[in-house]
Scaffold this motif. Structure first.
Motif, short mmCIF file in Angstrom:
data_model
loop_
_atom_site.label_atom_id
_atom_site.label_comp_id
_atom_site.label_asym_id
_atom_site.label_seq_id
_atom_site.Cartn_x
_atom_site.Cartn_y
_atom_site.Cartn_z
N GLY A 1 0.59 -1.16 -0.11
CA GLY A 1 0.04 -0.42 -0.42
C GLY A 1 0.58 1.33 0.26
O GLY A 1 2.53 1.47 -0.29
N SER A 2 0.16 2.26 0.74
CA SER A 2 0.80 3.71 0.67
C SER A 2 0.50 4.41 1.82
O SER A 2 -0.31 4.55 1.85
N SER A 3 1.77 5.33 2.08
CA SER A 3 0.99 6.14 3.41
C SER A 3 -0.01 7.22 3.51
O SER A 3 -0.29 7.99 3.62
N LEU A 4 0.73 7.83 1.84
CA LEU A 4 -0.54 8.65 0.95
C LEU A 4 -1.65 8.47 1.33
O LEU A 4 -2.47 9.67 1.26
N LEU A 5 -2.04 6.43 1.36
CA LEU A 5 -3.25 7.16 0.66
C LEU A 5 -3.91 7.19 2.48
O LEU A 5 -5.20 8.22 3.40
N ASP A 6 -3.41 7.24 3.55
CA ASP A 6 -3.37 6.99 5.01
C ASP A 6 -3.44 8.46 5.38
O ASP A 6 -4.54 9.12 5.83
N GLN A 7 -3.11 9.85 5.11
CA GLN A 7 -3.16 11.04 4.72
C GLN A 7 -4.78 11.83 4.06
O GLN A 7 -5.08 12.53 4.74
N GLN A 8 -5.00 11.01 3.06
CA GLN A 8 -6.23 10.89 2.54
C GLN A 8 -7.53 10.20 3.63
O GLN A 8 -8.22 11.70 4.01
N ILE A 9 -7.20 9.09 3.99
CA ILE A 9 -8.13 9.05 5.01
C ILE A 9 -8.78 9.62 6.07
O ILE A 9 -9.66 9.98 6.31
N ARG A 10 -7.46 10.25 6.37
CA ARG A 10 -7.35 10.92 7.43
C ARG A 10 -7.84 12.51 7.72
O ARG A 10 -8.50 12.96 8.62
N ALA A 11 -7.68 12.86 6.14
CA ALA A 11 -8.45 14.26 6.29
C ALA A 11 -9.82 13.90 6.59
O ALA A 11 -10.64 15.43 6.97
N ILE A 12 -10.91 12.78 6.27
CA ILE A 12 -12.45 12.48 7.30
C ILE A 12 -12.22 12.66 8.39
O ILE A 12 -11.44 12.82 9.38
N ARG A 13 -13.81 13.85 8.64
CA ARG A 13 -13.70 14.64 9.77
C ARG A 13 -15.10 13.72 10.29
O ARG A 13 -15.54 13.34 9.79
N SER A 14 -14.81 13.20 11.22
CA SER A 14 -16.28 12.34 12.06
C SER A 14 -15.47 11.22 13.69
O SER A 14 -14.66 11.99 13.78
N ASN A 15 -17.11 11.29 14.09
CA ASN A 15 -16.81 10.76 15.45
C ASN A 15 -16.18 9.29 15.40
O ASN A 15 -16.32 9.52 16.26
N ARG A 16 -16.62 8.18 14.47
CA ARG A 16 -16.23 7.61 14.89
C ARG A 16 -15.67 6.99 13.08
O ARG A 16 -16.61 7.50 12.47
N HIS A 17 -14.79 6.26 12.40
CA HIS A 17 -14.49 5.81 11.89
C HIS A 17 -13.70 4.66 11.39
O HIS A 17 -12.93 4.13 12.24
#
Length: 254
Positions: free
Chosen positions: A194-210
């Motif tokens: 995979g790619s650590s860049l993918l996690d950077q994108q995923i962590r841009a999401i704002r939520s109470n539970r992810h």
């Protein structure tokens, strides 16, 4: 309504096809399924899978894995052209590759590839990893270029904000979701996970539970890191009963 997770069903194996065909046509009619890639490199089997699952579930979500982008059986087609074909095949069969919002719940697909941010491939991996021969990329695209090509489709997904978000990708967003007990002799494949860049994108999401569902590793896993619950429910190859569940898993209910 329940949300079920599954990945890596590899329908080239008759045993796996039989399991999928035998899923109830009535039990899941009010439920949704997230399928995180690696159905087959055969477009015919991918379409059969789409038709079969659509009959069983209220809604099905999908992102392609690496196997879907193999072009060994698709002479004259490169892997990006096959990706476009898969997008159209999904649309034609009412399989969703788009973000979905239902009240306080959002389900969000993330496309990706691997860019060696988890390490560089050694000679054993270069000689054995099928993607290197089975995929064909235009213009001499390298791993970084391939990854960035797919990550561009995730820009809208990164803006999602909701109380509960279930995101999903085929590829791993971070390498530390792999279990610590994986033997060293198997870790040579980490660069293509995979790619650590993918996690950077995923962590841009704002939520109470992810919750983030991923596939590819064939190692079933559920772990919380920095407030995101990462989960893999791979069906895997017939020989992988010791590391896969071989069943649907409900990850959320509304």
């Amino acid at each position: 309504m329940r949300i079920f997770a599954l990945s890596d069903i590899h329908l080239d194996y008759e045993e796996n096809r039989n399991w999928l065909a035998d899923l109830s046509d009535t039990t899941y009619q009010a439920d949704m399924l997230i399928l995180a890639g690696d159905i087959s490199d055969s477009l015919e089997l991918v379409e059969w899978c789409f038709v079969t699952l659509k009959r069983k579930f209220l809604k099905v979500f999908f992102v392609p894995g690496n196997h879907e982008l193999w072009v060994i059986r698709n002479k004259g087609m490169n892997s990006l052209e096959k990706f476009d074909t898969l997008l159209q095949l999904a649309r034609d069969n009412s399989i969703s590759m788009d973000a979905y919002h239902h009240g306080n719940l959002s389900i969000v697909p993330f496309f990706g590839w691997y860019d060696y941010s988890f390490g560089f491939p050694n000679e054993e991996l270069l000689q054995s990893w099928v993607d290197f021969n089975a995929c064909r990329w235009p213009g001499g695209m390298n791993a970084s270029g391939i990854t960035n090509y797919f990550l561009q489709f995730n820009r809208e997904a990164t803006t999602v904000s909701n109380d509960v978000v279930i995101s999903f990708s085929h590829f791993l967003p971070r390498i530390d979701i792999m279990p610590a007990q994986i033997p060293q002799r198997f870790r040579y494949i980490y660069p293509v996970l995979g790619s650590s860049l993918l996690d950077q994108q995923i962590r841009a999401i704002r939520s109470n539970r992810h919750i983030h569902l991923y596939g590819h590793s064939h190692v079933n896993r559920r772990v919380i890191i920095d407030n995101i619950e990462y989960m893999n429910n791979a069906f895997g190859y017939p020989s992988e009963g010791s590391i896969t569940r071989k069943q649907l898993v409900c990850i959320y209910s509304v």
